[in-house]
Design an enzyme around this catalytic site. Structure first.
Site, PDB file in Angstrom:
ATOM      1  N   THR A  12       0.868  -1.156   0.000  1.00 54.28           N
ATOM      2  CA  THR A  12       0.000   0.000   0.000  1.00 54.28           C
ATOM      3  C   THR A  12       0.897   1.195   0.000  1.00 54.28           C
ATOM      4  O   THR A  12       1.930   1.210   0.655  1.00 54.28           O
ATOM      5  CB  THR A  12      -0.873   0.078   1.264  1.00 54.28           C
ATOM      6  OG1 THR A  12      -1.951  -0.806   1.121  1.00 54.28           O
ATOM      7  CG2 THR A  12      -1.427   1.447   1.496  1.00 54.28           C
ATOM      8  N   LYS A  44      -8.406   1.700  -0.906  1.00 61.50           N
ATOM      9  CA  LYS A  44      -7.909   2.033   0.427  1.00 61.50           C
ATOM     10  C   LYS A  44      -8.099   3.500   0.794  1.00 61.50           C
ATOM     11  O   LYS A  44      -7.565   3.972   1.782  1.00 61.50           O
ATOM     12  CB  LYS A  44      -6.439   1.665   0.521  1.00 61.50           C
ATOM     13  CG  LYS A  44      -6.187   0.196   0.227  1.00 61.50           C
ATOM     14  CD  LYS A  44      -4.723  -0.063   0.098  1.00 61.50           C
ATOM     15  CE  LYS A  44      -4.469  -1.291  -0.719  1.00 61.50           C
ATOM     16  NZ  LYS A  44      -3.106  -1.381  -1.168  1.00 61.50           N
ATOM     17  N   GLY A  58      -7.499   7.590   4.171  1.00 61.28           N
ATOM     18  CA  GLY A  58      -6.766   6.544   3.479  1.00 61.28           C
ATOM     19  C   GLY A  58      -6.078   5.693   4.525  1.00 61.28           C
ATOM     20  O   GLY A  58      -5.683   6.199   5.578  1.00 61.28           O
ATOM     21  N   SER A 137       4.087   0.911   2.391  1.00 59.11           N
ATOM     22  CA  SER A 137       5.338   0.344   1.861  1.00 59.11           C
ATOM     23  C   SER A 137       6.094   1.317   0.966  1.00 59.11           C
ATOM     24  O   SER A 137       7.314   1.409   1.035  1.00 59.11           O
ATOM     25  CB  SER A 137       5.039  -0.929   1.074  1.00 59.11           C
ATOM     26  OG  SER A 137       4.404  -1.869   1.893  1.00 59.11           O
ATOM     27  N   ALA A 168       5.206   3.796  -7.583  1.00 63.46           N
ATOM     28  CA  ALA A 168       4.861   2.527  -8.237  1.00 63.46           C
ATOM     29  C   ALA A 168       6.016   2.016  -9.097  1.00 63.46           C
ATOM     30  O   ALA A 168       6.189   0.800  -9.238  1.00 63.46           O
ATOM     31  CB  ALA A 168       3.602   2.683  -9.080  1.00 63.46           C
ATOM     32  N   CYS A 171       8.753   0.940  -5.884  1.00 59.41           N
ATOM     33  CA  CYS A 171       8.366   0.005  -4.818  1.00 59.41           C
ATOM     34  C   CYS A 171       7.599  -1.184  -5.403  1.00 59.41           C
ATOM     35  O   CYS A 171       6.559  -0.993  -6.038  1.00 59.41           O
ATOM     36  CB  CYS A 171       7.506   0.725  -3.779  1.00 59.41           C
ATOM     37  SG  CYS A 171       6.929  -0.355  -2.449  1.00 59.41           S
ATOM     38  N   THR A 174       3.779  -1.492  -4.528  1.00 60.24           N
ATOM     39  CA  THR A 174       2.905  -0.392  -4.933  1.00 60.24           C
ATOM     40  C   THR A 174       2.586  -0.545  -6.409  1.00 60.24           C
ATOM     41  O   THR A 174       3.472  -0.842  -7.203  1.00 60.24           O
ATOM     42  CB  THR A 174       3.608   0.966  -4.698  1.00 60.24           C
ATOM     43  OG1 THR A 174       3.990   1.057  -3.328  1.00 60.24           O
ATOM     44  CG2 THR A 174       2.710   2.134  -5.051  1.00 60.24           C
TER      45      THR A 174
END
Length: 185
Positions: A12, A44, A58, A137, A168, A171, A174
């Protein structure tokens, strides 16, 4: 399975950006178990309207734990409508002192369009210094990217989306499947 043996849920990235009278919370959709992506389209980021006052939240961490916290936050907001800071502090106090809540593994970013807070199980209600905050994360990647863009001409939503795209790309926990909620006062 014992807790030490369980590979753990990961994945996340949630970011909150306040800029130009608008606050945006964006979150990715990835949920991973160990090295496996379990779901890529989780939602989320949620809009709550307790007492007729909109709040966007969130969460990162365990989904069930986060939903428990969101329900508690809604109850606190119903008890003190329109007072996000007070409700957040009350939630953090309960989270820190209640033996059941202490076991919850999640973090929240919440906003009412004016205030922006991170609420943690350690009893913290943190307001970001630079109008950007991130959890999860890939949170540090998104936070660094967004802070670098805050002086640009980009809107709050553009900063959040660009920062999430960078997170994104870096990670593995993500993804680019975003839920974005915007609120202003």
């Amino acid at each position: 399975m014992q807790r030490e043996e369980f590979p753990g849920w990961h994945g996340t990235t949630i970011i909150g950006v306040r800029k130009g009278g608008e606050v945006v919370i964006a979150g990715d959709g990835q949920v991973s178990l160990g090295q496996t992506v379990i779901k890529g389209s989780a939602r989320k980021v949620r809009r709550l309207s307790p007492g007729g006052f909109d709040v966007v939240a969130g969460f990162a961490g365990s989904t069930a734990d986060a939903f428990t916290l969101l329900e508690r936050l809604e109850a606190k907001l119903e008890a003190s409508p329109g007072q996000l800071q007070r409700a957040s502090v009350e939630l953090a106090k309960d989270w820190r002192t209640d033996k059941y809540l202490q076991k919850l593994e999640a973090m929240l970013i919440v906003t009412d369009g004016q205030n922006l807070y991170v609420i943690t199980g350690a009893g913290d209600v943190l307001e970001p210094e630079h109008d950007v905050t991130a959890i999860g994360s890939g949170g540090n990647f998104a936070l660094a990217a967004a802070r670098a863009m805050m002086d640009s001409d980009k809107s709050a939503e553009e900063v959040a989306r660009a920062a999430m795209a960078i997170a994104a790309d870096i990670c593995v926990y993500t993804n680019g499947n975003l839920t974005v909620e915007s609120i202003s006062r």
